[in-house]
Write a protein that holds these residues in place. Structure first.
Motif, PDB file in Angstrom:
ATOM      1  N   VAL A 143       0.843  -1.204   0.000  1.00 26.26           N
ATOM      2  CA  VAL A 143       0.000   0.000   0.000  1.00 26.26           C
ATOM      3  C   VAL A 143       0.875   1.250   0.000  1.00 26.26           C
ATOM      4  CG1 VAL A 143      -1.649   1.363   1.353  1.00 26.26           C
ATOM      5  CG2 VAL A 143      -1.974  -1.111   1.103  1.00 26.26           C
ATOM      6  N   TRP A 144       1.914   1.233   0.823  1.00 28.23           N
ATOM      7  CA  TRP A 144       2.845   2.375   0.858  1.00 28.23           C
ATOM      8  C   TRP A 144       3.483   2.584  -0.514  1.00 28.23           C
ATOM      9  CZ3 TRP A 144       7.975   1.764  -0.427  1.00 28.23           C
ATOM     10  CH2 TRP A 144       8.742   2.928  -0.368  1.00 28.23           C
ATOM     11  N   PHE A 145       3.933   1.489  -1.140  1.00 28.78           N
ATOM     12  CA  PHE A 145       4.602   1.564  -2.433  1.00 28.78           C
ATOM     13  C   PHE A 145       3.682   2.194  -3.480  1.00 28.78           C
ATOM     14  CE2 PHE A 145       5.699  -0.418  -6.554  1.00 28.78           C
ATOM     15  CZ  PHE A 145       7.033  -0.062  -6.649  1.00 28.78           C
ATOM     16  N   LEU A 201      13.323  -0.140  -2.174  1.00 35.23           N
ATOM     17  CA  LEU A 201      12.901   1.262  -2.208  1.00 35.23           C
ATOM     18  C   LEU A 201      12.336   1.699  -0.864  1.00 35.23           C
ATOM     19  CD1 LEU A 201      11.289   1.527  -5.769  1.00 35.23           C
ATOM     20  CD2 LEU A 201      13.537   2.326  -5.011  1.00 35.23           C
ATOM     21  N   ALA A 202      11.736   0.778  -0.132  1.00 39.54           N
ATOM     22  CA  ALA A 202      11.231   1.106   1.201  1.00 39.54           C
ATOM     23  C   ALA A 202      12.377   1.434   2.154  1.00 39.54           C
ATOM     24  CB  ALA A 202      10.401  -0.054   1.747  1.00 39.54           C
ATOM     25  N   VAL A 203      13.498   0.737   1.998  1.00 37.95           N
ATOM     26  CA  VAL A 203      14.684   1.048   2.803  1.00 37.95           C
ATOM     27  C   VAL A 203      15.218   2.428   2.436  1.00 37.95           C
ATOM     28  CG1 VAL A 203      17.083   0.410   3.278  1.00 37.95           C
ATOM     29  CG2 VAL A 203      15.317  -1.354   3.195  1.00 37.95           C
ATOM     30  N   THR A 209      13.545  -0.499   8.145  1.00 33.09           N
ATOM     31  CA  THR A 209      14.982  -0.566   8.390  1.00 33.09           C
ATOM     32  C   THR A 209      15.592  -1.679   7.551  1.00 33.09           C
ATOM     33  OG1 THR A 209      14.800  -2.162  10.199  1.00 33.09           O
ATOM     34  CG2 THR A 209      14.594   0.186  10.764  1.00 33.09           C
ATOM     35  N   VAL A 210      16.910  -1.729   7.508  1.00 32.73           N
ATOM     36  CA  VAL A 210      17.600  -2.799   6.780  1.00 32.73           C
ATOM     37  C   VAL A 210      17.228  -4.155   7.371  1.00 32.73           C
ATOM     38  CG1 VAL A 210      19.848  -3.788   6.235  1.00 32.73           C
ATOM     39  CG2 VAL A 210      19.521  -1.314   6.121  1.00 32.73           C
ATOM     40  N   THR A 211      17.244  -4.253   8.693  1.00 34.17           N
ATOM     41  CA  THR A 211      16.904  -5.511   9.352  1.00 34.17           C
ATOM     42  C   THR A 211      15.486  -5.942   9.022  1.00 34.17           C
ATOM     43  OG1 THR A 211      18.405  -4.993  11.187  1.00 34.17           O
ATOM     44  CG2 THR A 211      16.759  -6.706  11.575  1.00 34.17           C
ATOM     45  N   GLN A 212      14.547  -4.996   9.055  1.00 30.38           N
ATOM     46  CA  GLN A 212      13.162  -5.314   8.744  1.00 30.38           C
ATOM     47  C   GLN A 212      13.009  -5.784   7.299  1.00 30.38           C
ATOM     48  OE1 GLN A 212      11.488  -1.531   9.834  1.00 30.38           O
ATOM     49  NE2 GLN A 212      10.787  -2.260  11.839  1.00 30.38           N
ATOM     50  N   ALA A 213      13.727  -5.159   6.378  1.00 30.30           N
ATOM     51  CA  ALA A 213      13.632  -5.539   4.967  1.00 30.30           C
ATOM     52  C   ALA A 213      14.112  -6.969   4.760  1.00 30.30           C
ATOM     53  CB  ALA A 213      14.434  -4.575   4.105  1.00 30.30           C
ATOM     54  N   VAL A 214      15.230  -7.324   5.370  1.00 32.53           N
ATOM     55  CA  VAL A 214      15.750  -8.685   5.235  1.00 32.53           C
ATOM     56  C   VAL A 214      14.786  -9.682   5.862  1.00 32.53           C
ATOM     57  CG1 VAL A 214      17.630 -10.243   5.861  1.00 32.53           C
ATOM     58  CG2 VAL A 214      18.144  -7.905   5.161  1.00 32.53           C
ATOM     59  N   THR A 215      14.239  -9.327   7.017  1.00 32.04           N
ATOM     60  CA  THR A 215      13.268 -10.197   7.688  1.00 32.04           C
ATOM     61  C   THR A 215      12.036 -10.415   6.820  1.00 32.04           C
ATOM     62  OG1 THR A 215      13.988  -9.417   9.866  1.00 32.04           O
ATOM     63  CG2 THR A 215      11.844 -10.495   9.741  1.00 32.04           C
ATOM     64  N   LEU A 216      11.486  -9.342   6.265  1.00 35.83           N
ATOM     65  CA  LEU A 216      10.286  -9.444   5.430  1.00 35.83           C
ATOM     66  C   LEU A 216      10.551 -10.257   4.165  1.00 35.83           C
ATOM     67  CD1 LEU A 216       8.936  -5.793   5.800  1.00 35.83           C
ATOM     68  CD2 LEU A 216       7.867  -7.874   6.673  1.00 35.83           C
ATOM     69  N   SER A 245      24.700  -7.249   5.587  1.00 36.25           N
ATOM     70  CA  SER A 245      25.879  -6.539   5.108  1.00 36.25           C
ATOM     71  C   SER A 245      25.720  -6.122   3.653  1.00 36.25           C
ATOM     72  CB  SER A 245      27.138  -7.406   5.277  1.00 36.25           C
ATOM     73  OG  SER A 245      27.048  -8.574   4.500  1.00 36.25           O
ATOM     74  N   ARG A 246      25.038  -6.951   2.874  1.00 34.58           N
ATOM     75  CA  ARG A 246      24.823  -6.616   1.469  1.00 34.58           C
ATOM     76  C   ARG A 246      23.868  -5.441   1.327  1.00 34.58           C
ATOM     77  NH1 ARG A 246      26.155 -10.464  -2.463  1.00 34.58           N
ATOM     78  NH2 ARG A 246      24.359  -9.916  -3.742  1.00 34.58           N
ATOM     79  N   ARG A 247      23.035  -5.218   2.349  1.00 33.71           N
ATOM     80  CA  ARG A 247      22.096  -4.114   2.295  1.00 33.71           C
ATOM     81  C   ARG A 247      22.634  -2.856   2.965  1.00 33.71           C
ATOM     82  NH1 ARG A 247      20.051  -2.557  -0.105  1.00 33.71           N
ATOM     83  NH2 ARG A 247      18.141  -1.745   0.773  1.00 33.71           N
ATOM     84  N   ALA A 248      23.774  -2.962   3.653  1.00 29.10           N
ATOM     85  CA  ALA A 248      24.244  -1.875   4.500  1.00 29.10           C
ATOM     86  C   ALA A 248      24.533  -0.582   3.723  1.00 29.10           C
ATOM     87  CB  ALA A 248      25.503  -2.309   5.257  1.00 29.10           C
ATOM     88  N   LEU A 249      24.978  -0.716   2.479  1.00 28.83           N
ATOM     89  CA  LEU A 249      25.342   0.484   1.727  1.00 28.83           C
ATOM     90  C   LEU A 249      24.193   1.464   1.593  1.00 28.83           C
ATOM     91  CD1 LEU A 249      27.466   1.970   0.110  1.00 28.83           C
ATOM     92  CD2 LEU A 249      26.618   0.844  -1.939  1.00 28.83           C
ATOM     93  N   ARG A 250      22.987   0.957   1.430  1.00 26.85           N
ATOM     94  CA  ARG A 250      21.868   1.853   1.259  1.00 26.85           C
ATOM     95  C   ARG A 250      21.526   2.580   2.539  1.00 26.85           C
ATOM     96  NH1 ARG A 250      23.201   3.534  -2.177  1.00 26.85           N
ATOM     97  NH2 ARG A 250      21.373   4.871  -2.075  1.00 26.85           N
ATOM     98  N   SER A 251      21.817   1.954   3.726  1.00 30.33           N
ATOM     99  CA  SER A 251      21.566   2.654   4.971  1.00 30.33           C
ATOM    100  C   SER A 251      22.596   3.761   5.187  1.00 30.33           C
ATOM    101  CB  SER A 251      21.588   1.669   6.145  1.00 30.33           C
ATOM    102  OG  SER A 251      22.884   1.147   6.342  1.00 30.33           O
TER     103      SER A 251
END
Length: 254
Positions: A143-145, A201-203, A209-216, A245-251
Motif C-alpha cells: 500500500v505504501w509503495f 525502495l522502502a529502505v 529498516t535494513v533488518t526489517q527488509a531482510v526479515t520481510l 551486510s549486502r544491504r548496508a550500503l543503502r543505509s
C-alpha cells in the motif's frame, strides 16, 4: 629507452599485483587500515599503500561514513583476505570500474524486471496462518509503495506474475533514472540480495529498516522454521548477517 621500459614494466607489475588481490585468495599483507581525504573524496590506505580497484584505478568514494565502513571490512580480515565477504568493497569496485560498461538505462531496465518476481507480491494460500502473516506484514508495504509512487501493483496468490501497466512502468523508470550511477548500482545490488524492488525502495525511503527488509524478504522461510517471533535472537541474526551486510550500503546512503 631503458628508463621507459622500466616504467612500463613497473606499471604492468603493479596492475598484475592489483588484479591478483581481487581475483585470488591472498594472505593479509597489511597491519593498519586508514581513511584519508583527497580533495572532496575519501581513499583507503592499507599501511602506506592506496587501495586500488581491480582495474588498477584509484579507489575513491564521496561518503566518509562509507569509506570508514569499507575500511572496517579490510580491518576485519584475518590471516586471509576474503573478498567474497567484503560486499561494500565489491560494490564500490563495480561502481568505479563498471567492468561490463553497462549503461544506466540498461541497469534500470534490469531492476524493473525484478518487480514481476518481487518476493512481497507472491502470497501463499497454504497454510492459512502463513497467508495471514503475509497479509499483516507485506500488505502495508505494498500500500505504501502504490501511494508513494502513484502506481497500482497488486499481489498474487498463484504463479501468475503481477501485472505492471506501461504507465506505471514509466513512472518507476523515471524515478530510478533520477538516481546517480552509483546509487543505481546499490539499488541493483540490494534488489538482487533480497529479491524485492519494493523492499529496497522502502529502505531508501526509510519506510523500513535494513533488518526489517531482510526479515520481510524471508518471511516464508522464517515461518517454516517456526521462528518468526524469535527472529531477533542472536542465532537468527547471525544467519542474516550476510544479507544485512549486502544491504548496508543503502543505509549509509552514499
Amino acid at each position: 629507452m631503458f628508463g621507459s621500459f622500466r616504467n612500463v614494466a613497473k606499471t604492468g607489475l603493479s596492475s598484475v599485483l592489483t588484479r591478483s588481490i581481487h581475483s585470488v585468495p591472498k594472505k593479509r599483507f597489511y597491519k593498519n587500515v586508514s581513511v584519508v581525504q583527497n580533495n572532496s573524496k575519501f581513499e583507503i590506505n592499507l599501511d602506506h599503500r592506496k587501495l586500488k580497484t581491480p582495474l588498477g584505478g584509484p579507489f575513491q568514494v564521496k561518503s566518509e561514513p562509507l569509506a570508514h565502513a569499507i575500511a572496517n571490512e579490510w580491518l576485519s580480515q584475518k590471516d586471509t583476505i576474503q573478498l567474497s565477504q567484503m560486499h561494500l568493497t565489491g560494490l564500490c569496485n563495480t561502481c568505479i570500474d563498471n567492468p561490463g560498461r553497462t549503461k544506466k538505462e540498461v541497469l534500470v531496465e534490469s531492476i524493473l524486471g525484478f518487480l514481476g518476481t518481487d518476493t512481497v507480491l507472491f502470497y501463499s494460500d497454504e497454510p492459512p496462518p502463513l497467508l495471514k502473516l503475509q497479509k499483516e506484514q507485506w500488505s502495508p508495504i505494498i500500500v505504501w509503495f502504490n501511494n508513494r509512487y502513484g502506481v497500482e501493483v497488486a499481489p498474487t496468490l498463484d504463479i501468475t506474475p503481477p501485472q505492471l501497466s506501461d504507465k506505471d512502468r514509466k513512472i518507476l523508470e523515471k524515478h530510478l533514472l533520477s538516481y546517480s550511477w552509483s546509487a543505481i548500482q546499490g539499488i541493483s545490488f540490494g534488489v538482487d540480495a533480497i529479491k524485492s524492488l519494493i523492499l529496497t525502495l522502502a529502505v531508501l525511503d526509510r519506510r523500513v529498516t535494513v533488518t526489517q527488509a531482510v526479515t520481510l524478504s524471508r518471511l516464508g522461510e522464517i515461518y517454516k522454521n517456526n521462528d518468526y517471533y524469535g527472529i531477533f535472537s542472536c542465532g537468527h541474526l547471525n544467519g542474516l548477517r550476510e544479507g544485512l551486510s549486502r544491504r548496508a550500503l543503502r543505509s549509509v546512503r552514499a
